[in-house]
Design a protein around this motif. Structure first.
Motif, short mmCIF file in Angstrom:
data_model
loop_
_atom_site.label_atom_id
_atom_site.label_comp_id
_atom_site.label_asym_id
_atom_site.label_seq_id
_atom_site.Cartn_x
_atom_site.Cartn_y
_atom_site.Cartn_z
N TYR A 125 -0.09 2.93 4.73
CA TYR A 125 -0.52 2.14 3.56
C TYR A 125 0.26 0.82 3.50
CZ TYR A 125 -1.11 0.75 -1.30
OH TYR A 125 -1.37 0.04 -2.45
N LEU A 126 1.58 0.89 3.74
CA LEU A 126 2.40 -0.33 3.75
C LEU A 126 1.88 -1.32 4.78
CD1 LEU A 126 6.21 0.57 3.50
CD2 LEU A 126 4.81 -0.66 1.86
N GLU A 127 1.58 -0.82 5.96
CA GLU A 127 1.11 -1.67 7.05
C GLU A 127 -0.18 -2.38 6.65
OE1 GLU A 127 1.90 -0.99 11.69
OE2 GLU A 127 0.45 0.39 10.80
N CYS A 128 -1.06 -1.65 5.97
CA CYS A 128 -2.33 -2.23 5.50
C CYS A 128 -2.07 -3.34 4.48
CB CYS A 128 -3.18 -1.12 4.89
SG CYS A 128 -4.77 -1.69 4.24
N GLN A 129 -1.14 -3.11 3.57
CA GLN A 129 -0.83 -4.11 2.54
C GLN A 129 -0.17 -5.35 3.13
OE1 GLN A 129 -2.96 -2.47 0.54
NE2 GLN A 129 -1.77 -3.37 -1.13
N GLU A 156 -0.52 -11.11 5.13
CA GLU A 156 -0.62 -11.99 6.30
C GLU A 156 -1.96 -12.72 6.33
OE1 GLU A 156 0.63 -11.54 10.98
OE2 GLU A 156 -0.44 -9.89 10.02
N GLU A 157 -3.01 -12.02 5.96
CA GLU A 157 -4.36 -12.60 5.95
C GLU A 157 -4.53 -13.62 4.83
OE1 GLU A 157 -8.96 -11.01 5.32
OE2 GLU A 157 -7.37 -9.58 5.81
N ARG A 158 -3.85 -13.37 3.72
CA ARG A 158 -4.02 -14.23 2.56
C ARG A 158 -3.28 -15.56 2.70
NH1 ARG A 158 -6.99 -16.41 -1.18
NH2 ARG A 158 -5.87 -16.91 -3.10
N ASN A 178 3.23 -17.73 -4.52
CA ASN A 178 2.70 -18.74 -5.44
C ASN A 178 1.21 -18.48 -5.65
OD1 ASN A 178 2.67 -20.95 -7.07
ND2 ASN A 178 2.70 -22.46 -5.43
N ASP A 179 0.90 -17.18 -5.60
CA ASP A 179 -0.49 -16.75 -5.67
C ASP A 179 -0.53 -15.37 -6.31
OD1 ASP A 179 -3.42 -16.87 -4.63
OD2 ASP A 179 -2.66 -15.02 -3.76
N LEU A 180 -1.44 -15.17 -7.25
CA LEU A 180 -1.51 -13.91 -7.99
C LEU A 180 -1.77 -12.73 -7.06
CD1 LEU A 180 -1.49 -12.42 -10.66
CD2 LEU A 180 -3.94 -12.94 -10.90
N GLU A 181 -2.66 -12.92 -6.09
CA GLU A 181 -3.00 -11.81 -5.19
C GLU A 181 -1.79 -11.39 -4.35
OE1 GLU A 181 -6.08 -10.78 -1.51
OE2 GLU A 181 -6.51 -12.46 -2.85
N VAL A 182 -1.06 -12.38 -3.82
CA VAL A 182 0.13 -12.07 -3.02
C VAL A 182 1.21 -11.43 -3.89
CG1 VAL A 182 2.00 -13.04 -1.64
CG2 VAL A 182 -0.33 -13.84 -1.30
N SER A 183 1.35 -11.91 -5.13
CA SER A 183 2.32 -11.32 -6.05
C SER A 183 2.02 -9.84 -6.28
CB SER A 183 2.31 -12.06 -7.38
OG SER A 183 2.79 -13.37 -7.23
N ASN A 184 0.74 -9.55 -6.52
CA ASN A 184 0.34 -8.16 -6.74
C ASN A 184 0.57 -7.30 -5.50
OD1 ASN A 184 -0.42 -8.64 -9.38
ND2 ASN A 184 -2.57 -9.08 -8.86
N LYS A 223 6.75 -3.16 -2.96
CA LYS A 223 8.02 -2.70 -3.52
C LYS A 223 7.88 -1.30 -4.12
CE LYS A 223 10.48 -5.33 -6.11
NZ LYS A 223 11.78 -4.94 -5.48
N THR A 224 6.77 -1.07 -4.80
CA THR A 224 6.54 0.25 -5.41
C THR A 224 6.46 1.34 -4.36
OG1 THR A 224 5.34 -0.79 -7.25
CG2 THR A 224 4.99 1.57 -6.90
N GLU A 225 5.72 1.05 -3.28
CA GLU A 225 5.55 2.05 -2.23
C GLU A 225 6.86 2.28 -1.46
OE1 GLU A 225 2.83 4.83 -0.73
OE2 GLU A 225 2.76 3.44 -2.42
N ILE A 226 7.62 1.22 -1.25
CA ILE A 226 8.90 1.35 -0.56
C ILE A 226 9.87 2.19 -1.40
CG2 ILE A 226 10.96 0.09 0.21
CD1 ILE A 226 9.03 -2.21 0.99
N GLU A 227 9.82 2.03 -2.71
CA GLU A 227 10.67 2.84 -3.58
C GLU A 227 10.29 4.31 -3.49
OE1 GLU A 227 13.74 3.83 -5.85
OE2 GLU A 227 13.34 1.80 -5.06
#
Length: 292
Positions: free
Chosen positions: A165-169, A174-176, A266-272, A278-282
């Motif tokens: 899942y992390l890899e996908c995110q 990277e794409e964005r 500096n982009d809402l999508e990247v922030s999310n 971070k949530t998944e890593i935790e």
């Protein structure tokens, strides 16, 4: 195969008239912390028990409970203390002389005086005692390792799913990134045209501004390192036991990269996406705390 630090084991061994029962359980701990509860008769073997456990576990808070039953008829013996009986008899005869009393002492009454007869526990054969205890310990320890290994496999499966899942995110981040730069350029050009109206736009100035913006929000290095950490964790999960601390260190490095991505966003999508990372890593770090 990786092991969880949560486990349980039990074994009961009957050796002639002796019965040994060993139970143990464990929970998470940074080091190997062992607590043993057993009859005083077995205290002599505490060091041997701890040494034996180290070949089955390297981390965790382990509680070991040992019970011992001896149904043999030769556990205790009667000891006659002739010297003490003689002392009693001497003073009784002295009392007879001094006070003019009739000496009516009999063997049955003398035997009731304190310490004339005592019960003594016979010495155990330490080798036989240890052989029976060791067999029970090893049986319980093997079951203990089996439960830890089974739980470890479940943890491994869960961690691999989380890494995918992390890899996908990370791929989405990277794409964005190039899309953000393109959108910024388009907005910048539109704003300049609006302000300058018919005046010709200086493309070089636009390009320079876009380059500065792109450099400011660039997360290429963080993305590359995060991907590397994901692969490193995958390969570490295929190693033998004792990988918990190593996995925890890798997870800390992953979290550091996710923090940097979030700070540059500096982009809402990247922030999310970064918050999701971070949530998944935790979650991964929480699971890793269970691994030996």
């Amino acid at each position: 195969m990786i092991k969880s630090m949560t486990g349980f084991g039990r074994c009961e061994v009957q050796k002639e008239n002796r019965k040994f029962t060993v139970e143990l359980k464990s929970v998470n701990h940074r080091y190997l912390d062992v607590n043993i509860r057993m009859p005083k008769k077995l205290n002599f073997f505490e060091t041997s028990i701890r040494t034996l456990l180290k070949s089955y576990a390297s981390r965790g808070k382990v509680d070991i409970f040992i019970t011992y039953e001896d149904a043999s008829q030769s556990q205790v013996s009667v000891r006659y203390h002739a010297g003490i009986a003689g002392e009693y008899l001497k003073y009784l005869q002295q009392m007879e002389t001094e006070f003019g009393l009739e000496n009516d002492i009999r063997v049955s009454s003398l035997a009731r005086f304190p310490e004339v007869f005592t019960m003594e526990e016979q010495a155990e054969d330490e080798d036989k005692l240890w052989n029976g205890l060791k067999e029970a310990l090893e049986g319980a320890f093997r079951q203990f390792v089996e439960t830890r290994t089974a739980e470890g496999e479940n943890l491994k499966k869960d961690l691999l799913e989380k890494l995918s899942y992390l890899e996908c995110q990370v791929g989405k981040v990277e794409e964005r990134s190039p899309q953000i730069v393109a959108e910024y350029r388009a907005k910048l050009e539109a704003k300049v045209k609006e302000l300058l109206e018919d005046v010709q736009i200086d493309e070089s100035r636009i390009a320079a501004e876009v380059i500065l913006f792109a450099d400011k929000i660039c997360t290429d290095e963080e993305v590359v390192r995060l991907k590397s950490h994901i692969q490193h964790m995958r390969s570490t999960l295929e190693e033998k036991e004792g990988i918990g601390r190593k996995l925890d260190f890798i997870a800390q490095e992953m979290n550091r990269e996710a923090n940097t991505i979030l700070s540059k966003a500096n982009d809402l999508e990247v922030s999310n996406l970064a918050i999701g990372l971070k949530t998944e890593i935790e979650k991964i770090r929480e699971q890793i705390q269970n691994i030996e």
